[in-house]
Scaffold this motif. Structure first.
Motif, PDB file in Angstrom:
ATOM      1  N   ARG A 192     -13.404 -22.021 -49.822  1.00 55.96           N
ATOM      2  CA  ARG A 192     -13.179 -21.842 -51.250  1.00 55.96           C
ATOM      3  C   ARG A 192     -12.209 -22.885 -51.796  1.00 55.96           C
ATOM      4  NH1 ARG A 192     -13.802 -16.551 -49.358  1.00 55.96           N
ATOM      5  NH2 ARG A 192     -11.578 -16.241 -49.001  1.00 55.96           N
ATOM      6  N   LEU A 193     -11.188 -23.222 -51.008  1.00 61.94           N
ATOM      7  CA  LEU A 193     -10.274 -24.269 -51.449  1.00 61.94           C
ATOM      8  C   LEU A 193     -10.951 -25.630 -51.476  1.00 61.94           C
ATOM      9  CD1 LEU A 193      -6.937 -23.306 -49.620  1.00 61.94           C
ATOM     10  CD2 LEU A 193      -7.471 -23.071 -52.052  1.00 61.94           C
ATOM     11  N   GLY A 194     -11.976 -25.797 -50.644  1.00 56.47           N
ATOM     12  CA  GLY A 194     -12.689 -27.072 -50.599  1.00 56.47           C
ATOM     13  C   GLY A 194     -13.384 -27.422 -51.896  1.00 56.47           C
ATOM     14  N   ILE A 195     -13.582 -26.416 -52.777  1.00 59.57           N
ATOM     15  CA  ILE A 195     -14.249 -26.691 -54.053  1.00 59.57           C
ATOM     16  C   ILE A 195     -13.431 -27.654 -54.903  1.00 59.57           C
ATOM     17  CG2 ILE A 195     -13.250 -24.890 -55.527  1.00 59.57           C
ATOM     18  CD1 ILE A 195     -16.992 -25.648 -55.171  1.00 59.57           C
ATOM     19  N   TRP A 196     -12.122 -27.737 -54.629  1.00 58.05           N
ATOM     20  CA  TRP A 196     -11.255 -28.646 -55.383  1.00 58.05           C
ATOM     21  C   TRP A 196     -11.577 -30.107 -55.078  1.00 58.05           C
ATOM     22  CZ3 TRP A 196      -7.535 -27.557 -59.082  1.00 58.05           C
ATOM     23  CH2 TRP A 196      -7.224 -26.220 -59.268  1.00 58.05           C
ATOM     24  N   ARG A 197     -12.240 -30.357 -53.935  1.00 57.88           N
ATOM     25  CA  ARG A 197     -12.577 -31.736 -53.590  1.00 57.88           C
ATOM     26  C   ARG A 197     -13.879 -32.194 -54.241  1.00 57.88           C
ATOM     27  NH1 ARG A 197     -10.980 -29.713 -48.471  1.00 57.88           N
ATOM     28  NH2 ARG A 197     -13.166 -29.603 -47.805  1.00 57.88           N
ATOM     29  N   ASP A 198     -14.580 -31.274 -54.877  1.00 52.01           N
ATOM     30  CA  ASP A 198     -15.845 -31.612 -55.543  1.00 52.01           C
ATOM     31  C   ASP A 198     -15.544 -32.279 -56.886  1.00 52.01           C
ATOM     32  OD1 ASP A 198     -18.294 -31.738 -56.790  1.00 52.01           O
ATOM     33  OD2 ASP A 198     -18.851 -29.661 -56.370  1.00 52.01           O
ATOM     34  N   PRO A 199     -15.986 -33.510 -57.112  1.00 51.00           N
ATOM     35  CA  PRO A 199     -15.703 -34.190 -58.387  1.00 51.00           C
ATOM     36  C   PRO A 199     -16.189 -33.403 -59.602  1.00 51.00           C
ATOM     37  CG  PRO A 199     -16.558 -35.751 -56.779  1.00 51.00           C
ATOM     38  CD  PRO A 199     -16.719 -34.392 -56.168  1.00 51.00           C
ATOM     39  N   ARG A 200     -17.303 -32.673 -59.462  1.00 49.93           N
ATOM     40  CA  ARG A 200     -17.815 -31.914 -60.610  1.00 49.93           C
ATOM     41  C   ARG A 200     -16.823 -30.821 -61.019  1.00 49.93           C
ATOM     42  NH1 ARG A 200     -21.741 -27.506 -61.693  1.00 49.93           N
ATOM     43  NH2 ARG A 200     -22.643 -27.944 -63.751  1.00 49.93           N
ATOM     44  N   THR A 201     -16.141 -30.234 -60.050  1.00 47.12           N
ATOM     45  CA  THR A 201     -15.134 -29.229 -60.372  1.00 47.12           C
ATOM     46  C   THR A 201     -14.048 -29.823 -61.260  1.00 47.12           C
ATOM     47  OG1 THR A 201     -15.507 -28.060 -58.279  1.00 47.12           O
ATOM     48  CG2 THR A 201     -13.423 -27.650 -59.406  1.00 47.12           C
ATOM     49  N   VAL A 202     -13.569 -30.997 -60.870  1.00 45.40           N
ATOM     50  CA  VAL A 202     -12.496 -31.644 -61.628  1.00 45.40           C
ATOM     51  C   VAL A 202     -12.970 -32.026 -63.018  1.00 45.40           C
ATOM     52  CG1 VAL A 202     -10.909 -33.603 -61.688  1.00 45.40           C
ATOM     53  CG2 VAL A 202     -11.426 -32.479 -59.512  1.00 45.40           C
ATOM     54  N   LEU A 203     -14.198 -32.548 -63.128  1.00 42.31           N
ATOM     55  CA  LEU A 203     -14.711 -32.969 -64.432  1.00 42.31           C
ATOM     56  C   LEU A 203     -14.919 -31.779 -65.367  1.00 42.31           C
ATOM     57  CD1 LEU A 203     -17.272 -35.705 -63.318  1.00 42.31           C
ATOM     58  CD2 LEU A 203     -15.042 -36.046 -64.395  1.00 42.31           C
ATOM     59  N   ILE A 204     -15.467 -30.690 -64.838  1.00 42.44           N
ATOM     60  CA  ILE A 204     -15.607 -29.488 -65.674  1.00 42.44           C
ATOM     61  C   ILE A 204     -14.226 -28.965 -66.048  1.00 42.44           C
ATOM     62  CG2 ILE A 204     -16.450 -27.108 -65.770  1.00 42.44           C
ATOM     63  CD1 ILE A 204     -18.693 -27.934 -63.875  1.00 42.44           C
ATOM     64  N   GLY A 205     -13.281 -29.058 -65.113  1.00 37.87           N
ATOM     65  CA  GLY A 205     -11.911 -28.664 -65.423  1.00 37.87           C
ATOM     66  C   GLY A 205     -11.336 -29.474 -66.567  1.00 37.87           C
TER      67      GLY A 205
END
Length: 418
Positions: A214-227
């Motif tokens: 679950r913490l690995g989702i932070w490494r997904d670029p799409r997560t950061v961009l949606i953030g």
């Protein structure tokens, strides 16, 4: 294994989520409406009021960071039941602390619990709402968020009434806590598992994932961009909540009542934008609507800042409100596109977005002190530009059409799950 949902179950679930979104808005506005009375009762300074408010913010951030693990363990449905009940208890405790004694530490502890459980509730209800959106096969998340706005409007009105009749803070917040628990218990049986895909088809349960997954989702670029999209939208919305009334008074030289009225106009425009925005979303898709929204918010903000006529500035505030309406709910929908990672990604995106509510007030305040409050709001334009540039990250996945097409978003309000 979860079976495919019927249309009746999906509609009952939708109506339950409407209520779940309204309750936190009602709670937050109830607290805000009684803040002056709390200040007087505790006999504290403005900086100490800031510490109380920080208690909510700090608790929320911790709750957001832990929420994905809690939702993965309990599921969104049970998380909503537990977190909303704890949220109600925290609010009631804050009311007791502000009334009996009164005791600053008890009030702060209640608000810390309130903020913590609110952060968890925020993620769980967005995960559930996004799953319901997938099951419906059409955009509806902005309407869920509009119900949060309805809750704030009702809470503010009831808070004013409570002040008028002299209702003690503990009684007011205690009554509201009971309403929250009862409302949650009414909605709970109609909520469904978030492990559904398009058209209500069951999907893989991701509860077997580890906390590292679950913490690995932070490494997904799409997560950061949606953030970043959510951060930009939250900054555009939050800056108005914090500064619009004062900007109209100090920058456009209107009286306090008019400044408050303009803020009311902004909130109304934003609520209307969320209710009407689903039509645009279903017709044009997320990315064009997001880009147009950020452009509209920036244009309205420019008018509000640079046009000296108060009436024209108010029109700018309307455009600002309409433009700020859809970014946050669209970001939540995009974060929950994949049911297997929905809780983790929504938690991460919400955490990024909530940084706007923490950083926004002091940043604009610092700039406003040196440049004037209107010029201080120019920083919001930078965030709007960033949001527009990264809007492509919210592109929706392919989805199938529902076998049983729906035409009425609010139809069958009395439907219940069998």
């Amino acid at each position: 294994m979860t079976t495919q949902l019927t249309t009746t179950q999906t509609k009952a679930w939708r109506n339950a989520v409407f209520l779940i979104f309204a309750l936190p808005g009602l709670a937050l506005a109830t607290w805000v409406s009684r803040l002056p009375a709390v200040r007087d009762s505790l006999d504290i300074r403005i900086d100490q009021v800031g510490i109380l408010i920080f208690g909510i913010a700090a608790g929320s951030i911790v709750g957001l960071l832990l929420s994905s693990h809690i939702v993965a363990r309990l599921g969104a449905r049970r998380t909503i039941l537990v977190a909303m009940s704890v949220c109600a208890a925290g609010l009631a405790l804050a009311g007791v602390g502000a009334t009996f004694g009164p005791v600053f530490g008890v009030t702060f502890a209640g608000l810390l619990v309130f903020g913590f459980s609110s952060g968890i509730t925020d993620v769980a209800m967005n995960v559930s709402g996004a799953a319901n959106e997938r099951a419906l096969g059409k955009a509806i998340m902005p309407i869920f968020h509009a119900f949060f706005s309805f809750g704030t409007m009702i809470g503010a009105g009831l808070g004013a009434l409570a002040e008028f009749v002299g209702l003690p803070i503990a009684a007011h917040l205690g009554i509201l806590a009971v309403v929250m628990v009862v409302g949650t218990l009414i909605a709970y049986p109609r909520l469904q598992s978030e492990h559904v895909g398009a058209d209500g088809e069951p999907v893989e349960d991701a509860s077997h994932q580890t906390w590292r997954d679950r913490l690995g989702i932070w490494r997904d670029p799409r997560t950061v961009l949606i953030g970043l999209i959510v951060l930009a939208a939250a900054f555009a919305e939050g800056s108005a909540n914090d500064w619009l009334a004062l900007a109209m008074v100090d920058g456009h030289h209107v009286d306090n009542a008019t400044g408050a009225l303009v803020f009311g106009v902004f909130v109304t425009a934003m609520t209307a934008g969320r209710l009407g925005g689903v039509v645009l979303l279903n017709r044009f898709g997320r990315v064009p609507v997001l880009r147009a929204s950020f452009v509209l918010a920036a244009a309205g903000l420019l008018v509000m800042i640079f046009v000296p006529n108060p009436w024209v500035a108010t029109a700018g505030a309307v455009a600002w409100g309409l433009g700020a309406a859809l970014g946050f709910p669209i970001g939540m929908s995009a974060a929950a596109d994949d049911p297997r990672t929905a809780a983790a990604r929504v938690s991460a995106v919400a955490t990024i977005g909530y940084l706007a509510f923490l950083a926004g007030p002091p940043v604009i305040g610092f700039l406003g002190e040196g440049l004037g409050i209107l010029n201080g709001l120019l920083v919001v334009l930078v965030l709007c530009a960033i949001g527009a540039l990264v809007s492509y990250a919210a592109r929706e996945p392919e989805r199938t059409a529902r076998a049983e097409p729906e035409t009425d978003t609010f139809a069958d309000p009395g439907a219940t799950a069998p």
